[in-house]
Design a protein around this motif. Structure first.
Motif, PDB file in Angstrom:
ATOM      1  N   TYR A  66       0.733  -1.289  -0.266  1.00 20.94           N
ATOM      2  CA  TYR A  66       0.003  -0.065   0.002  1.00 20.94           C
ATOM      3  C   TYR A  66       1.049   1.230  -0.103  1.00 20.94           C
ATOM      4  CZ  TYR A  66       0.734   0.370   4.874  1.00 20.94           C
ATOM      5  OH  TYR A  66       1.288   0.557   6.511  1.00 20.94           O
ATOM      6  N   GLN A  67       0.437   2.340  -0.495  1.00 21.37           N
ATOM      7  CA  GLN A  67       0.961   3.633  -0.601  1.00 21.37           C
ATOM      8  C   GLN A  67       0.827   4.364   0.703  1.00 21.37           C
ATOM      9  OE1 GLN A  67       3.008   4.239  -3.514  1.00 21.37           O
ATOM     10  NE2 GLN A  67       3.647   5.800  -2.237  1.00 21.37           N
ATOM     11  N   ALA A  68       1.779   4.388   1.310  1.00 20.37           N
ATOM     12  CA  ALA A  68       1.620   5.041   2.829  1.00 20.37           C
ATOM     13  C   ALA A  68       1.477   6.607   2.877  1.00 20.37           C
ATOM     14  CB  ALA A  68       2.806   4.652   3.722  1.00 20.37           C
ATOM     15  N   ASP A  69       1.984   7.074   1.622  1.00 15.17           N
ATOM     16  CA  ASP A  69       1.831   8.623   1.498  1.00 15.17           C
ATOM     17  C   ASP A  69       1.280   8.852  -0.108  1.00 15.17           C
ATOM     18  OD1 ASP A  69       1.958  11.360   1.534  1.00 15.17           O
ATOM     19  OD2 ASP A  69       4.233  11.637   1.752  1.00 15.17           O
ATOM     20  N   PRO A  70      -0.040   8.775  -0.188  1.00 16.27           N
ATOM     21  CA  PRO A  70      -0.554   8.939  -1.453  1.00 16.27           C
ATOM     22  C   PRO A  70      -0.225  10.058  -2.130  1.00 16.27           C
ATOM     23  CG  PRO A  70      -2.132   7.882  -0.019  1.00 16.27           C
ATOM     24  CD  PRO A  70      -0.825   8.348   0.590  1.00 16.27           C
ATOM     25  N   ALA A  71       0.219  11.330  -1.459  1.00 13.63           N
ATOM     26  CA  ALA A  71       0.443  12.610  -2.091  1.00 13.63           C
ATOM     27  C   ALA A  71       1.791  12.624  -2.595  1.00 13.63           C
ATOM     28  CB  ALA A  71       0.627  13.619  -0.923  1.00 13.63           C
ATOM     29  N   HIS A  72       2.799  11.629  -2.317  1.00 14.80           N
ATOM     30  CA  HIS A  72       4.039  11.455  -2.825  1.00 14.80           C
ATOM     31  C   HIS A  72       4.106   9.927  -3.694  1.00 14.80           C
ATOM     32  CE1 HIS A  72       4.523  14.561   0.120  1.00 14.80           C
ATOM     33  NE2 HIS A  72       5.199  15.113  -0.987  1.00 14.80           N
ATOM     34  N   PRO A  73       3.498   9.609  -4.613  1.00 18.44           N
ATOM     35  CA  PRO A  73       3.657   8.190  -5.197  1.00 18.44           C
ATOM     36  C   PRO A  73       4.864   7.686  -5.564  1.00 18.44           C
ATOM     37  CG  PRO A  73       2.675   9.804  -6.910  1.00 18.44           C
ATOM     38  CD  PRO A  73       2.894  10.877  -5.606  1.00 18.44           C
ATOM     39  N   THR A  74       5.931   8.674  -5.355  1.00 19.92           N
ATOM     40  CA  THR A  74       7.287   7.938  -5.827  1.00 19.92           C
ATOM     41  C   THR A  74       7.981   7.409  -4.608  1.00 19.92           C
ATOM     42  OG1 THR A  74       8.198  10.244  -5.367  1.00 19.92           O
ATOM     43  CG2 THR A  74       7.692   9.774  -7.849  1.00 19.92           C
ATOM     44  N   VAL A  75       7.296   7.479  -3.565  1.00 21.80           N
ATOM     45  CA  VAL A  75       7.787   7.137  -2.333  1.00 21.80           C
ATOM     46  C   VAL A  75       7.577   5.622  -2.090  1.00 21.80           C
ATOM     47  CG1 VAL A  75       7.555   7.095   0.231  1.00 21.80           C
ATOM     48  CG2 VAL A  75       7.590   9.079  -0.758  1.00 21.80           C
ATOM     49  N   ALA A  76       8.636   4.606  -1.848  1.00 21.26           N
ATOM     50  CA  ALA A  76       8.204   3.312  -1.838  1.00 21.26           C
ATOM     51  C   ALA A  76       6.982   2.839  -1.047  1.00 21.26           C
ATOM     52  CB  ALA A  76       9.409   2.618  -1.388  1.00 21.26           C
ATOM     53  N   ALA A  77       6.452   1.819  -1.543  1.00 22.13           N
ATOM     54  CA  ALA A  77       5.038   1.332  -1.333  1.00 22.13           C
ATOM     55  C   ALA A  77       5.633   0.399   0.213  1.00 22.13           C
ATOM     56  CB  ALA A  77       4.442   0.528  -1.908  1.00 22.13           C
TER      57      ALA A  77
END
Length: 82
Positions: free
Chosen positions: A47-58
């Motif tokens: 899951y994307q823990a920070d949807p505002a920053h999609p480049t951050v690793a899931a």
């Protein structure tokens, strides 16, 4: 959960796009596979823990299935209300 038991049966997901509730917040995620063992279900998901920053690793992990915490995005296009 650390990992599925050795004798767990692997099941491929039919709809892998989900919402997962972690710490009271809903995040977009994807199920990679399901496991069933002795009548209980778990899924390996990210899951994307920070949807505002999609480049951050899931975030990846094995989660015990809880119907109130893992819902399909096909059924719920927006996160369910908490």
């Amino acid at each position: 959960m650390p990992r599925p038991p050795r004798d767990a049966r692997r099941v491929e997901p039919r709809q892998n796009a989900i919402w997962v509730r972690v710490g009271g917040c809903w995040f977009p995620g994807h199920i990679q596979c399901w496991f069933t063992h002795r009548g209980r279900w778990a899924c390996w998901l990210s899951y994307q823990a920070d949807p505002a920053h999609p480049t951050v690793a899931a975030v990846w992990g094995l989660f015990a299935y809880e119907p109130a915490a893992i819902v399909s995005r096909a059924v719920h296009p927006t996160p369910p209300e908490s």
